[in-house]
Design an enzyme around this catalytic site. Structure first.
Site, PDB file in Angstrom:
ATOM      1  N   GLU A 234      29.253  54.727  58.135  1.00 36.72           N
ATOM      2  CA  GLU A 234      30.628  55.209  57.946  1.00 36.72           C
ATOM      3  C   GLU A 234      31.632  54.058  57.799  1.00 36.72           C
ATOM      4  OE1 GLU A 234      31.389  58.071  61.025  1.00 36.72           O
ATOM      5  OE2 GLU A 234      30.259  59.622  59.979  1.00 36.72           O
TER       6      GLU A 234
ATOM      7  N   GLU B 116      24.935  63.171  57.233  1.00 40.14           N
ATOM      8  CA  GLU B 116      25.340  63.902  58.433  1.00 40.14           C
ATOM      9  C   GLU B 116      26.145  65.125  58.018  1.00 40.14           C
ATOM     10  OE1 GLU B 116      27.336  61.507  61.386  1.00 40.14           O
ATOM     11  OE2 GLU B 116      26.241  59.698  60.787  1.00 40.14           O
TER      12      GLU B 116
END
Length: 336
Positions: A220, A312
């Site tokens: 991320e 995710e």
């Protein structure tokens, strides 16, 4: 006088004549039926021949149409400027899916963190349950703080080990997307840690009969400022060094629809989007945020030549520990 035998010509009677005509009629009819049967047989043979010919042409055209729908050159090999460094054709992709060892595979994955269950003998049971649940892969974070607790100290023993995980995954028939981090923006951060990950993983890649099909560069991250992008370039250089032996694709999980690392400096092989539409709150189960509806359009806009990959996607969340955790106040009051 002696007896003579006279041969008297016998003219056929009306009944006999009728019988002869009937016999001739039957004979003529049998010839007609035989001819008709022969013609029908010829027609039948021609019909079956035509049907088979049409079927063969139809199959060929259908196969050609399927090839047109998914042209061979759309099956994207991981060919970038570093092709000569050994990017494998055993993990390919197009805009439909991954292609592993020539077989189209839709990845259905769960998440498994071995350091949360620090007993390697229990890992096979977890992965067998993953398989029984209908999944075919797991995404695995490794814990840099445990594996590399001090400079130049790299420990893959006991519950820090990766080999028992790889062995259990291979036995269960589960693919692995490895996510080693390390989330260290100061260039490579901990080179011994990354090198240790490489050493443990190279012999367990799909190219060597192992379960590892991809490695996530880091978690991320943002492509801006440029130092972030350069950090990805540095990490990729370590993995893609000809001497490293890593040949599976390098991936990334964008924390939002930020278009990070799809193109430009530090771009990865396979882009992915993380999404938690309900946020991180399990303490208010009656509160639901609106459903996100633009996933497909975003994919079509930013990376339509790749499969749509969600490293995710929210299946739940967590609650905080400590005095702010739901129910802690009620519990404390009850205890008093």
């Amino acid at each position: 006088m002696g007896h003579e035998t006279h041969r008297v010509p016998v003219l056929p009677s009306t009944a006999t004549t009728a019988g002869i005509k009937a016999s001739e009629t039957r004979y003529s009819s049998s010839i007609l039926i035989h001819n008709e049967h022969h013609q029908m047989k010829r027609k039948s043979s021609w019909f079956w021949f035509s049907t088979c010919l049409f079927s063969a042409v139809f199959v060929l055209l259908s196969t050609r149409a399927q090839q047109t729908l998914v042209p061979e050159n759309q099956a994207t090999r991981f060919e970038r400027s570093d092709t000569a460094m050994g990017i494998t054709d055993q993990v390919m992709f197009d805009n439909y899916s991954l292609i592993l060892n020539g077989q189209r595979i839709i990845i259905h994955s769960g998440e498994f963190h071995t350091f949360r269950l620090p007993v390697p003998s229990l890992w096979p049971d977890i992965l067998q349950k993953v398989k029984a649940a209908g999944l075919n892969a797991v995404s695995v974070y490794t814990h840099m703080g445990l594996i590399n607790p001090a400079p130049d100290v790299v420990d893959f023993n006991d519950f820090r080990a990766l080999q028992p995980l790889y062995d259990a995954a291979k036995a269960a028939g589960i693919w692995i997307v490895l996510r080693p981090g390390p989330v260290c923006p100061s260039h490579i951060g901990q080179p011994p840690y990354i090198q240790g990950i490489i050493d443990e993983t190279v012999p367990n890649q799909i190219t060597q009969g192992g379960p590892v099909i991809a490695i996530q560069i880091d978690n991320e991250y943002s492509q801006n400022p440029i130092t972030n992008a350069e950090y990805f370039v540095d990490l990729e250089a370590v993995y893609r060094d000809p001497s490293s032996g890593i040949v599976v694709p390098l991936t990334y999980n964008d924390p939002g629809q930020g278009r990070n690392f799809i193109n430009g400096t530090g771009a990865v092989d396979l882009y992915g989007l993380d999404s938690y539409p309900q946020g991180f709150d399990c303490s208010n189960p009656t509160v639901w945020h609106p459903v996100t509806t633009n996933y497909h359009q975003y994919h079509a806009d930013v990376n339509p030549s790749q499969p749509w990959y969600f490293p995710e996607f929210q299946g739940g969340s967590f609650d905080a520990w400590g005095p702010t955790a739901p129910g802690i106040r009620e519990f404390s009051t009850t205890q008093q």
